[in-house]
Design a protein around this motif. Structure first.
Motif, PDB file in Angstrom:
ATOM      1  N   THR A  68     -12.586  -4.690   5.393  1.00  0.00           N
ATOM      2  CA  THR A  68     -11.384  -4.457   6.205  1.00  0.00           C
ATOM      3  C   THR A  68     -10.558  -5.733   6.212  1.00  0.00           C
ATOM      4  OG1 THR A  68     -12.465  -2.823   7.620  1.00  0.00           O
ATOM      5  CG2 THR A  68     -10.527  -3.934   8.522  1.00  0.00           C
ATOM      6  N   ALA A  69      -9.285  -5.622   5.874  1.00  0.00           N
ATOM      7  CA  ALA A  69      -8.406  -6.793   5.842  1.00  0.00           C
ATOM      8  C   ALA A  69      -8.298  -7.413   7.235  1.00  0.00           C
ATOM      9  CB  ALA A  69      -7.034  -6.392   5.328  1.00  0.00           C
ATOM     10  N   LYS A  70      -8.117  -8.734   7.274  1.00  0.00           N
ATOM     11  CA  LYS A  70      -8.009  -9.450   8.547  1.00  0.00           C
ATOM     12  C   LYS A  70      -6.557  -9.816   8.840  1.00  0.00           C
ATOM     13  CE  LYS A  70     -12.459  -9.320   8.482  1.00  0.00           C
ATOM     14  NZ  LYS A  70     -12.929  -7.956   8.690  1.00  0.00           N
ATOM     15  N   ASN A  71      -6.246  -9.915  10.126  1.00  0.00           N
ATOM     16  CA  ASN A  71      -4.917 -10.377  10.513  1.00  0.00           C
ATOM     17  C   ASN A  71      -4.889 -11.913  10.562  1.00  0.00           C
ATOM     18  OD1 ASN A  71      -6.053 -11.186  12.985  1.00  0.00           O
ATOM     19  ND2 ASN A  71      -5.666  -9.190  13.918  1.00  0.00           N
ATOM     20  N   ALA A  72      -3.768 -12.474  10.981  1.00  0.00           N
ATOM     21  CA  ALA A  72      -3.596 -13.925  10.938  1.00  0.00           C
ATOM     22  C   ALA A  72      -4.598 -14.668  11.825  1.00  0.00           C
ATOM     23  CB  ALA A  72      -2.175 -14.286  11.355  1.00  0.00           C
ATOM     24  N   LEU A  73      -5.140 -13.979  12.829  1.00  0.00           N
ATOM     25  CA  LEU A  73      -6.100 -14.617  13.735  1.00  0.00           C
ATOM     26  C   LEU A  73      -7.548 -14.297  13.356  1.00  0.00           C
ATOM     27  CD1 LEU A  73      -4.288 -14.036  17.163  1.00  0.00           C
ATOM     28  CD2 LEU A  73      -4.389 -16.139  15.803  1.00  0.00           C
ATOM     29  N   GLY A  74      -7.729 -13.613  12.222  1.00  0.00           N
ATOM     30  CA  GLY A  74      -9.077 -13.305  11.774  1.00  0.00           C
ATOM     31  C   GLY A  74      -9.667 -12.043  12.370  1.00  0.00           C
ATOM     32  N   GLY A  75      -8.881 -11.279  13.093  1.00  0.00           N
ATOM     33  CA  GLY A  75      -9.354 -10.004  13.620  1.00  0.00           C
ATOM     34  C   GLY A  75      -9.170  -8.883  12.605  1.00  0.00           C
ATOM     35  N   ASP A  76      -9.910  -7.803  12.784  1.00  0.00           N
ATOM     36  CA  ASP A  76      -9.772  -6.665  11.868  1.00  0.00           C
ATOM     37  C   ASP A  76      -8.396  -6.031  12.004  1.00  0.00           C
ATOM     38  OD1 ASP A  76     -12.314  -6.994  10.924  1.00  0.00           O
ATOM     39  OD2 ASP A  76     -13.195  -5.345  12.080  1.00  0.00           O
ATOM     40  N   SER A  77      -7.780  -5.705  10.870  1.00  0.00           N
ATOM     41  CA  SER A  77      -6.536  -4.949  10.886  1.00  0.00           C
ATOM     42  C   SER A  77      -6.862  -3.478  11.146  1.00  0.00           C
ATOM     43  CB  SER A  77      -5.819  -5.099   9.545  1.00  0.00           C
ATOM     44  OG  SER A  77      -6.510  -4.367   8.546  1.00  0.00           O
ATOM     45  N   SER A  78      -5.837  -2.653  11.235  1.00  0.00           N
ATOM     46  CA  SER A  78      -6.063  -1.224  11.465  1.00  0.00           C
ATOM     47  C   SER A  78      -6.440  -0.488  10.175  1.00  0.00           C
ATOM     48  CB  SER A  78      -4.807  -0.587  12.069  1.00  0.00           C
ATOM     49  OG  SER A  78      -3.704  -0.751  11.196  1.00  0.00           O
ATOM     50  N   ALA A  79      -6.388  -1.171   9.039  1.00  0.00           N
ATOM     51  CA  ALA A  79      -6.703  -0.536   7.748  1.00  0.00           C
ATOM     52  C   ALA A  79      -8.216  -0.583   7.514  1.00  0.00           C
ATOM     53  CB  ALA A  79      -5.950  -1.235   6.631  1.00  0.00           C
ATOM     54  N   THR A  80      -8.951   0.129   8.327  1.00  0.00           N
ATOM     55  CA  THR A  80     -10.413   0.070   8.304  1.00  0.00           C
ATOM     56  C   THR A  80     -10.990   0.485   6.959  1.00  0.00           C
ATOM     57  OG1 THR A  80     -10.406   0.602  10.665  1.00  0.00           O
ATOM     58  CG2 THR A  80     -12.480   0.871   9.486  1.00  0.00           C
ATOM     59  N   LEU A  81     -11.811  -0.400   6.400  1.00  0.00           N
ATOM     60  CA  LEU A  81     -12.539  -0.166   5.146  1.00  0.00           C
ATOM     61  C   LEU A  81     -11.624   0.080   3.948  1.00  0.00           C
ATOM     62  CD1 LEU A  81     -15.468   2.133   6.442  1.00  0.00           C
ATOM     63  CD2 LEU A  81     -15.495  -0.346   6.096  1.00  0.00           C
ATOM     64  N   GLN A  82     -10.365  -0.353   4.053  1.00  0.00           N
ATOM     65  CA  GLN A  82      -9.412  -0.129   2.955  1.00  0.00           C
ATOM     66  C   GLN A  82      -9.294  -1.338   2.027  1.00  0.00           C
ATOM     67  OE1 GLN A  82      -5.684   1.494   4.400  1.00  0.00           O
ATOM     68  NE2 GLN A  82      -6.727   2.874   5.788  1.00  0.00           N
ATOM     69  N   ASP A 138     -17.236 -19.840   4.136  1.00  0.00           N
ATOM     70  CA  ASP A 138     -15.852 -20.300   4.043  1.00  0.00           C
ATOM     71  C   ASP A 138     -14.933 -19.293   4.721  1.00  0.00           C
ATOM     72  OD1 ASP A 138     -16.547 -22.572   2.558  1.00  0.00           O
ATOM     73  OD2 ASP A 138     -16.571 -21.412   0.693  1.00  0.00           O
ATOM     74  N   THR A 139     -14.159 -19.774   5.673  1.00  0.00           N
ATOM     75  CA  THR A 139     -13.189 -18.933   6.363  1.00  0.00           C
ATOM     76  C   THR A 139     -11.796 -19.531   6.158  1.00  0.00           C
ATOM     77  OG1 THR A 139     -13.047 -20.084   8.477  1.00  0.00           O
ATOM     78  CG2 THR A 139     -14.980 -18.660   8.145  1.00  0.00           C
ATOM     79  N   PRO A 140     -10.749 -18.789   6.449  1.00  0.00           N
ATOM     80  CA  PRO A 140      -9.399 -19.367   6.323  1.00  0.00           C
ATOM     81  C   PRO A 140      -9.183 -20.558   7.242  1.00  0.00           C
ATOM     82  CG  PRO A 140      -9.310 -16.970   6.453  1.00  0.00           C
ATOM     83  CD  PRO A 140     -10.714 -17.365   6.777  1.00  0.00           C
ATOM     84  N   PHE A 141     -10.095 -20.773   8.197  1.00  0.00           N
ATOM     85  CA  PHE A 141      -9.921 -21.853   9.169  1.00  0.00           C
ATOM     86  C   PHE A 141     -10.842 -23.047   8.894  1.00  0.00           C
ATOM     87  CE2 PHE A 141      -9.515 -17.600  11.053  1.00  0.00           C
ATOM     88  CZ  PHE A 141      -8.142 -17.594  11.278  1.00  0.00           C
TER      89      PHE A 141
END
Length: 433
Positions: free
Chosen positions: A210-224, A79-82
């Motif tokens: 790692t939190a994802k951005n609106a397009l499903g890419g990794d945010s800069s908050a690695t492993l947070q 299950d993904t946000p899309f």
């Protein structure tokens, strides 16, 4: 005005032509395979290494359908946000699996995100597997060729338009995918670099943590920490409030080996990771992972002021806790070692997102069973037994007691989770009707 519109139209058409040409170029790149042609004991050793790496990569977890699916035969819903994607069949079956593939095709999929139908969806963590070395990729391929064939045709792409258009992923890759094999960091210990390789590559820990951005890419908050499929994967940095700051390297290694450590027990997706993958890693590799995680910069998550005992939600939560939770988690919140999680200064409890806590209270949870910790205690579901208000209250209480401090949980958050998880309704509401 007409000239401006014409110019804009020409630019759009030109951009599309360039984009399509770039995609065609990218999809037809070649990735020469390393021909090894091993035989006898050398081949057996390579297959064994490949099996270990496939286990470290947790391939079987996503490529095996729940409730009796054949290993690696695909059909696991992600299950993904899309929307939902089904994992592919990666057994050696030639018609529905990868039995007719070459090593180059395997490499294209695993390290470059390109399958037989075009671009793969990043639910397959090729952005992490890109870190695999050439040798490890060849070893995994040698093992996959030994996986028994299972004929099982899977229609992987279940996404709605426009997310079902694979050609769009060329743009996603341009933005978020940086293919590069792992390079050890000079000046760091062998354990640190081995841990970095396992966490960033085969272990693909950032996929969940790692939190994802609106397009499903990794945010800069690695492993947070990040939310996925109704769960919150916790902060893995050494933050003492929400992360691993109060865990020793031995605690982390024990958790990955047994599924229980410090005051936590693996449940949900992490239980699958421990059950299928980390419990089988060597002690040396587990210590390397712990060494790497403890060396990361701590996240900047700050502890808020804890709610006071006079708060109305805290008072409601205390009553619910004493009647429903204290028998197992103990009135002191200490839990039972290696069986039932304790709440005292628990990083998951202190996480800004209460998603995993709400999930577990609503639907219950089973602790992972491992070879060295086979009990696997379970928690019953409380969706039918507690109202949204009561669940919000007890979780708010737990999150602000015994040295914990975290935002209150609202009834609306519980109601939304109850609907999203398709949990049962509270019986009390029906009795009032």
């Amino acid at each position: 005005m007409k000239k401006t519109l014409t110019l804009v139209g020409v630019l759009i058409v030109a951009a599309l032509v360039i984009y399509i040409a770039a995609i065609q170029y990218d999809l037809h790149k070649s990735y020469p395979e390393s021909q090894q042609n091993l035989t006898g004991d050398a081949l057996k050793a390579q297959v064994a290494r490949g099996k270990y790496l496939a286990t470290a990569s947790d391939c079987v977890a996503c490529h095996t359908a729940p409730k009796g699916g054949k290993p690696f035969a695909g059909g696991y819903p992600i299950d993904t946000p899309f929307g939902t994607i089904l994992s592919s069949n990666i057994t050696s079956d030639k018609s529905t699996g990868i039995g007719s593939w070459t090593q180059e095709q395997f490499d294209r999929a695993v390290r470059h995100g390109k399958g037989s139908h075009g671009y793969l969806y990043p639910a397959m963590p090729y952005n992490a597997y890109a870190r695999l070395t050439d040798q490890d990729l060849a070893d995994i391929w040698a093992y996959m060729k030994t996986v028994p064939a299972v004929q099982n045709k899977v229609v992987e792409n279940q996404l709605p338009f426009p997310y079902n258009q694979r050609w769009l992923l060329g743009g996603w890759n341009l933005l978020f995918f940086h293919a590069s094999t792992f390079t050890p960091q000079a000046g760091k210990s062998a354990a640190y670099n081995r841990g970095a390789y396992l966490v960033e590559g085969p272990g693909h820990c950032a996929a969940c943590h790692t939190a994802k951005n609106a397009l499903g890419g990794d945010s800069s908050a690695t492993l947070q920490g990040g939310n996925l499929s109704g769960w919150h994967a916790p902060d893995l940095t050494p933050n003492p409030h929400t992360g691993l700051g109060n865990w020793t390297t031995a605690d982390i290694a024990q958790y990955l080996k047994t599924g229980a450590g410090h005051n936590s027990v693996a449940t949900g997706p992490m239980a699958e990771a421990v059950h299928n993958s980390t419990q089988f890693l060597t002690d040396s590799d587990l210590n390397a992972i712990a060494t790497y995680l403890k060396a990361q910069p701590a996240s900047d998550h700050q502890a808020p002021a804890a709610l006071t005992a006079s708060n109305a939600q805290m008072q409601l939560g205390k009553r619910v806790y004493n009647s429903q939770c204290s028998a197992c988690h103990i009135s002191s919140g200490e839990g039972v070692n290696r069986m039932i999680p304790g709440f005292v200064k628990n990083a998951q409890v202190n996480a800004n997102s209460p998603a995993s806590l709400v999930h577990m209270v609503l639907t219950g949870a089973d602790g992972v069973k491992t070879a060295s910790n086979p009990t696997g205690a379970g928690m019953p579901r409380f969706d039918w037994k507690l109202s949204d208000q009561q669940i919000a209250g007890v979780l708010t209480y737990i999150r602000n007691r015994w040295g914990n401090a975290a935002p209150a949980v609202t009834s609306d958050e519980v109601a939304k989770a109850r609907k999203a998880l398709k949990a049962d309704s509270w019986l009390g509401a029906k009795m009032k009707q």
